[in-house]
Design an enzyme around this catalytic site. Structure first.
Site, PDB file in Angstrom:
ATOM      1  N   ASN A   1       0.837  -1.200   0.000  1.00 32.34           N
ATOM      2  CA  ASN A   1       0.000   0.000   0.000  1.00 32.34           C
ATOM      3  C   ASN A   1       0.869   1.246   0.000  1.00 32.34           C
ATOM      4  OD1 ASN A   1      -2.081  -1.787   0.215  1.00 32.34           O
ATOM      5  ND2 ASN A   1      -2.372  -1.506   2.414  1.00 32.34           N
ATOM      6  N   VAL A   2       0.375   2.271  -0.664  1.00 36.61           N
ATOM      7  CA  VAL A   2       1.127   3.533  -0.772  1.00 36.61           C
ATOM      8  C   VAL A   2       0.432   4.625   0.040  1.00 36.61           C
ATOM      9  CG1 VAL A   2       2.022   2.900  -3.036  1.00 36.61           C
ATOM     10  CG2 VAL A   2      -0.111   4.192  -2.896  1.00 36.61           C
ATOM     11  N   ASP A   3      -0.615   4.237   0.817  1.00 32.94           N
ATOM     12  CA  ASP A   3      -1.498   5.238   1.452  1.00 32.94           C
ATOM     13  C   ASP A   3      -0.950   5.827   2.759  1.00 32.94           C
ATOM     14  OD1 ASP A   3      -3.785   2.510   2.333  1.00 32.94           O
ATOM     15  OD2 ASP A   3      -2.000   3.220   3.401  1.00 32.94           O
TER      16      ASP A   3
ATOM     17  N   THR B   1      -4.549  -8.975   0.553  1.00 35.47           N
ATOM     18  CA  THR B   1      -3.976  -8.863  -0.787  1.00 35.47           C
ATOM     19  C   THR B   1      -4.480  -9.996  -1.668  1.00 35.47           C
ATOM     20  OG1 THR B   1      -1.939  -8.687  -2.096  1.00 35.47           O
ATOM     21  CG2 THR B   1      -1.859 -10.138  -0.171  1.00 35.47           C
TER      22      THR B   1
ATOM     23  N   HIS C   1       6.059  -0.786  -2.683  1.00 31.74           N
ATOM     24  CA  HIS C   1       5.535  -0.114  -3.886  1.00 31.74           C
ATOM     25  C   HIS C   1       5.564   1.403  -3.755  1.00 31.74           C
ATOM     26  CE1 HIS C   1       3.162  -3.975  -5.106  1.00 31.74           C
ATOM     27  NE2 HIS C   1       4.449  -4.075  -5.322  1.00 31.74           N
TER      28      HIS C   1
ATOM     29  N   CYS D   1      13.028  22.963 -10.832  1.00 30.76           N
ATOM     30  CA  CYS D   1      13.884  22.967 -12.037  1.00 30.76           C
ATOM     31  C   CYS D   1      13.039  23.040 -13.295  1.00 30.76           C
ATOM     32  CB  CYS D   1      14.752  21.691 -12.057  1.00 30.76           C
ATOM     33  SG  CYS D   1      13.891  20.233 -12.676  1.00 30.76           S
TER      34      CYS D   1
ATOM     35  N   CYS E   1      10.936  14.310  -9.109  1.00 36.00           N
ATOM     36  CA  CYS E   1      11.041  15.053 -10.369  1.00 36.00           C
ATOM     37  C   CYS E   1      11.554  14.147 -11.490  1.00 36.00           C
ATOM     38  CB  CYS E   1      12.003  16.236 -10.186  1.00 36.00           C
ATOM     39  SG  CYS E   1      12.263  17.143 -11.720  1.00 36.00           S
TER      40      CYS E   1
ATOM     41  N   ASN F   1      -8.286 -12.691   4.858  1.00 37.98           N
ATOM     42  CA  ASN F   1      -8.924 -12.170   3.655  1.00 37.98           C
ATOM     43  C   ASN F   1     -10.324 -12.767   3.579  1.00 37.98           C
ATOM     44  OD1 ASN F   1      -9.673 -11.566   0.955  1.00 37.98           O
ATOM     45  ND2 ASN F   1      -7.508 -11.518   0.355  1.00 37.98           N
ATOM     46  N   PRO F   2     -11.356 -11.918   3.372  1.00 38.97           N
ATOM     47  CA  PRO F   2     -12.712 -12.501   3.293  1.00 38.97           C
ATOM     48  C   PRO F   2     -12.876 -13.423   2.085  1.00 38.97           C
ATOM     49  CG  PRO F   2     -12.785 -10.070   3.184  1.00 38.97           C
ATOM     50  CD  PRO F   2     -11.368 -10.468   3.217  1.00 38.97           C
TER      51      PRO F   2
HETATM   52  C1  BV8 Z   1       8.339  -5.699 -11.880  1.00 38.66           C
HETATM   53  C2  BV8 Z   1       1.787   1.054  -6.771  1.00 38.66           C
HETATM   54  C3  BV8 Z   1      10.258  -6.030 -13.222  1.00 38.66           C
HETATM   55  C4  BV8 Z   1       1.185   2.214  -7.422  1.00 38.66           C
HETATM   56  C5  BV8 Z   1       1.365  -1.123  -7.768  1.00 38.66           C
HETATM   57  C6  BV8 Z   1       3.337  -8.178 -17.889  1.00 38.66           C
HETATM   58  C7  BV8 Z   1       3.825  -6.914 -18.221  1.00 38.66           C
HETATM   59  C8  BV8 Z   1       4.529  -6.130 -17.288  1.00 38.66           C
HETATM   60  C9  BV8 Z   1       4.742  -6.639 -15.980  1.00 38.66           C
HETATM   61  C10 BV8 Z   1       4.227  -7.887 -15.682  1.00 38.66           C
HETATM   62  C11 BV8 Z   1       3.540  -8.655 -16.604  1.00 38.66           C
HETATM   63  N1  BV8 Z   1       3.169  -9.822 -15.998  1.00 38.66           N
HETATM   64  C12 BV8 Z   1       3.591  -9.804 -14.724  1.00 38.66           C
HETATM   65  C13 BV8 Z   1       4.264  -8.656 -14.520  1.00 38.66           C
HETATM   66  C14 BV8 Z   1       4.898  -8.230 -13.288  1.00 38.66           C
HETATM   67  C15 BV8 Z   1       3.964  -7.216 -12.640  1.00 38.66           C
HETATM   68  C16 BV8 Z   1       2.764  -7.968 -12.103  1.00 38.66           C
HETATM   69  O1  BV8 Z   1       2.874  -8.664 -11.099  1.00 38.66           O
HETATM   70  N2  BV8 Z   1       1.584  -7.784 -12.757  1.00 38.66           N
HETATM   71  C17 BV8 Z   1       0.391  -8.468 -12.289  1.00 38.66           C
HETATM   72  C18 BV8 Z   1      -0.849  -7.564 -12.509  1.00 38.66           C
HETATM   73  C19 BV8 Z   1       0.251  -9.783 -13.024  1.00 38.66           C
HETATM   74  N3  BV8 Z   1       4.740  -6.637 -11.571  1.00 38.66           N
HETATM   75  C20 BV8 Z   1       5.447  -5.528 -11.811  1.00 38.66           C
HETATM   76  O2  BV8 Z   1       5.426  -4.915 -12.851  1.00 38.66           O
HETATM   77  C21 BV8 Z   1       6.356  -5.102 -10.666  1.00 38.66           C
HETATM   78  N4  BV8 Z   1       7.659  -4.792 -11.206  1.00 38.66           N
HETATM   79  O3  BV8 Z   1       7.987  -6.836 -12.030  1.00 38.66           O
HETATM   80  O4  BV8 Z   1       9.482  -5.156 -12.414  1.00 38.66           O
HETATM   81  C22 BV8 Z   1      11.605  -5.431 -13.260  1.00 38.66           C
HETATM   82  C23 BV8 Z   1      12.635  -6.062 -12.560  1.00 38.66           C
HETATM   83  C24 BV8 Z   1      13.898  -5.515 -12.616  1.00 38.66           C
HETATM   84  C25 BV8 Z   1      14.118  -4.321 -13.326  1.00 38.66           C
HETATM   85  C26 BV8 Z   1      13.058  -3.676 -13.985  1.00 38.66           C
HETATM   86  C27 BV8 Z   1      11.789  -4.217 -13.946  1.00 38.66           C
HETATM   87  C28 BV8 Z   1       5.829  -3.817 -10.025  1.00 38.66           C
HETATM   88  C29 BV8 Z   1       4.517  -4.115  -9.328  1.00 38.66           C
HETATM   89  C30 BV8 Z   1       4.087  -2.880  -8.544  1.00 38.66           C
HETATM   90  C31 BV8 Z   1       2.958  -2.190  -9.274  1.00 38.66           C
HETATM   91  N5  BV8 Z   1       2.473  -1.087  -8.438  1.00 38.66           N
HETATM   92  N6  BV8 Z   1       0.949  -0.095  -7.053  1.00 38.66           N
HETATM   93  C32 BV8 Z   1      -0.158   2.533  -6.845  1.00 38.66           C
HETATM   94  O5  BV8 Z   1      -0.568   1.973  -5.803  1.00 38.66           O
HETATM   95  O6  BV8 Z   1      -0.802   3.383  -7.459  1.00 38.66           O
HETATM   96  S1  BV8 Z   1       0.484  -2.557  -7.743  1.00 38.66           S
HETATM   97  C33 BV8 Z   1      -1.032  -2.371  -6.995  1.00 38.66           C
HETATM   98  O7  BV8 Z   1      -1.522  -3.710  -6.833  1.00 38.66           O
HETATM   99  C34 BV8 Z   1      -0.980  -1.821  -5.569  1.00 38.66           C
HETATM  100  O8  BV8 Z   1       0.329  -1.625  -5.077  1.00 38.66           O
HETATM  101  C35 BV8 Z   1      -1.616  -2.935  -4.771  1.00 38.66           C
HETATM  102  O9  BV8 Z   1      -1.184  -2.938  -3.481  1.00 38.66           O
HETATM  103  C36 BV8 Z   1      -1.126  -4.082  -5.540  1.00 38.66           C
HETATM  104  C37 BV8 Z   1      -1.701  -5.420  -5.240  1.00 38.66           C
HETATM  105  O10 BV8 Z   1      -3.080  -5.281  -5.143  1.00 38.66           O
HETATM  106  P1  BV8 Z   1      -3.691  -5.621  -3.693  1.00 38.66           P
HETATM  107  O11 BV8 Z   1      -3.042  -4.740  -2.684  1.00 38.66           O
HETATM  108  O12 BV8 Z   1      -3.605  -7.084  -3.460  1.00 38.66           O
HETATM  109  O13 BV8 Z   1      -5.176  -5.130  -3.858  1.00 38.66           O
HETATM  110  P2  BV8 Z   1      -6.333  -5.905  -4.646  1.00 38.66           P
HETATM  111  O14 BV8 Z   1      -7.446  -4.933  -4.882  1.00 38.66           O
HETATM  112  O15 BV8 Z   1      -5.746  -6.657  -5.802  1.00 38.66           O
HETATM  113  O16 BV8 Z   1      -6.828  -7.013  -3.609  1.00 38.66           O
HETATM  114  C38 BV8 Z   1      -7.472  -6.600  -2.430  1.00 38.66           C
HETATM  115  C39 BV8 Z   1      -7.644  -7.858  -1.600  1.00 38.66           C
HETATM  116  O17 BV8 Z   1      -8.159  -7.472  -0.340  1.00 38.66           O
HETATM  117  C40 BV8 Z   1      -8.609  -8.850  -2.208  1.00 38.66           C
HETATM  118  O18 BV8 Z   1      -8.065 -10.150  -2.095  1.00 38.66           O
HETATM  119  C41 BV8 Z   1      -9.862  -8.719  -1.304  1.00 38.66           C
HETATM  120  O19 BV8 Z   1     -10.512  -9.966  -1.157  1.00 38.66           O
HETATM  121  C42 BV8 Z   1      -9.235  -8.322  -0.006  1.00 38.66           C
HETATM  122  N7  BV8 Z   1     -10.100  -7.544   0.895  1.00 38.66           N
HETATM  123  C43 BV8 Z   1     -11.158  -6.735   0.563  1.00 38.66           C
HETATM  124  N8  BV8 Z   1     -11.665  -6.197   1.704  1.00 38.66           N
HETATM  125  C44 BV8 Z   1     -10.905  -6.659   2.742  1.00 38.66           C
HETATM  126  C45 BV8 Z   1      -9.922  -7.519   2.226  1.00 38.66           C
HETATM  127  N9  BV8 Z   1      -9.025  -8.143   3.002  1.00 38.66           N
HETATM  128  C46 BV8 Z   1      -9.097  -7.922   4.330  1.00 38.66           C
HETATM  129  N10 BV8 Z   1     -10.010  -7.110   4.896  1.00 38.66           N
HETATM  130  C47 BV8 Z   1     -10.927  -6.465   4.138  1.00 38.66           C
HETATM  131  N11 BV8 Z   1     -11.845  -5.657   4.712  1.00 38.66           N
HETATM  132 ZN    ZN Z   2      13.586  18.841 -10.886  1.00 37.38          ZN
END
Ligand code: BV8
Ligand code: ZN
Length: 239
Positions: free
Chosen positions: A101-103, A187, A118, A149, A126, A212-213
């Site tokens: 989370n970024v919040d 997650t 993340h 800048c 910048c 997780n629900p």
């Molecule tokens: C990397 C930050 C390599 C910004 C985020 C194809 C093309 C390109 C990349 C990929 C690809 N295939 C795979 C990849 C890798 C990719 C990836 O994993 N993609 C996924 C979609 C398949 N990963 C990346 O690109 C990562 N980088 O691989 O770089 C590299 C290596 C070396 C050098 C150069 C490059 C970077 C990943 C980070 C992306 N940034 N966010 C922002 O927040 O704006 S990801 C984004 O999703 C958020 O960070 C978030 O946290 C994250 C995961 O989501 P969740 O947190 O799990 O949230 P979600 O809604 O999915 O789920 C919520 C859950 O909560 C559910 O299960 C629900 O049931 C549950 N819930 C609901 N209510 C409750 C609850 N649980 C408890 N209590 C409740 N009340």
């Molecule tokens: Zn700058």
């Protein structure tokens, strides 16, 4: 002994605990998760907006999304799930909280050993001179914000296709490998490499507990799935 009592015993006796949280732990603070129905914003998917390509193509659109999220987060408060983890940290010899989370709600709940894999929505960087600054204003007068800048500033978060901060990532792996108990909270375990920490913890001998629900791709490998919202389950788990 009920399963919950067994799990509470694991948490109580653990020397080292690592936790991975996702957007679900902030759901009960009123912040929509990424993949719940309706997603985060209009009908864009995070995967379409949280990328360097989207930002290069339309920095204003990407900033409108982040500005909306910042204004939402600014009104949110940490919930009992965030506070329960901060309490657990105080009572555990070795405790590491790894968040996707970024919040900033874990910080506001008092977490100290916190690894933001993340990035942080309150940090700006910048795109020209690389200067980073913290800016907690919930909303900016004009988008995109600019650096002194003259360069356009981006949110200090990790987008898809971008690498995670190396130092933070290696500390996260160390914590997951050393944990006696690994909690995976709120997650969908879809985003890598963060989700890989669950596999690493399991392979390193940790007791893995999911809160997780809903079912997730890691539900089949955990030692216990607590099918409840985090704000309800975590206070019970750490009590
Ligand atoms: C990397 C930050 C390599 C910004 C985020 C194809 C093309 C390109 C990349 C990929 C690809 N295939 C795979 C990849 C890798 C990719 C990836 O994993 N993609 C996924 C979609 C398949 N990963 C990346 O690109 C990562 N980088 O691989 O770089 C590299 C290596 C070396 C050098 C150069 C490059 C970077 C990943 C980070 C992306 N940034 N966010 C922002 O927040 O704006 S990801 C984004 O999703 C958020 O960070 C978030 O946290 C994250 C995961 O989501 P969740 O947190 O799990 O949230 P979600 O809604 O999915 O789920 C919520 C859950 O909560 C559910 O299960 C629900 O049931 C549950 N819930 C609901 N209510 C409750 C609850 N649980 C408890 N209590 C409740 N009340
Ligand atoms: Zn700058």
């Amino acid at each position: 002994m009920t399963a919950a009592e067994r799990v509470r015993g694991w948490v109580k006796t653990a020397q080292s605990i690592a936790v991975l949280t996702g957007a679900g732990i902030s759901a009960e603070s009123g912040i929509p998760t990424f993949r719940d129905a309706g997603g985060l914003w209009k009908n864009f998917r995070a995967e379409d907006l949280a990328t360097p390509q989207a930002f290069a193509r339309d920095p204003k659109l990407v900033w409108e999304w982040y500005d909306w999220r910042r204004s939402l987060i600014a009104k949110a408060e940490p919930n009992r799930g965030h506070h329960a983890l901060a309490d657990l940290e105080k009572r555990t010899a070795n405790f590491t909280l790894i968040t996707q989370n970024v919040d900033g709600l874990h910080d506001r709940a008092g977490a100290t050993h916190l690894l933001k894999v993340h990035g942080d929505i309150w940090t700006l960087r910048c795109t020209l001179c690389g200067k980073e600054r913290h800016d907690a204003r919930p909303s900016f007068p004009d988008l995109p914000p600019h650096c002194f800048c003259g360069g356009i500033e981006r949110p200090g978060v990790v987008w898809f296709g971008e690498r995670l901060p190396p130092e933070i990532w290696s500390q996260s792996e160390q914590a997951a490998s050393a944990a006696d108990v690994f909690l995976v909270v709120g997650t969908s375990a879809l985003v890598y490499p963060a989700a890989g920490l669950v596999h690493l913890a399991k392979a390193s001998g940790a007791k893995v507990v999911e809160v997780n629900p809903a079912e997730t791709p890691v539900s089949g490998m955990v030692d216990f799935s607590w099918r409840a919202p985090a704000a309800q389950a975590l206070p019970l788990l750490v009590s």
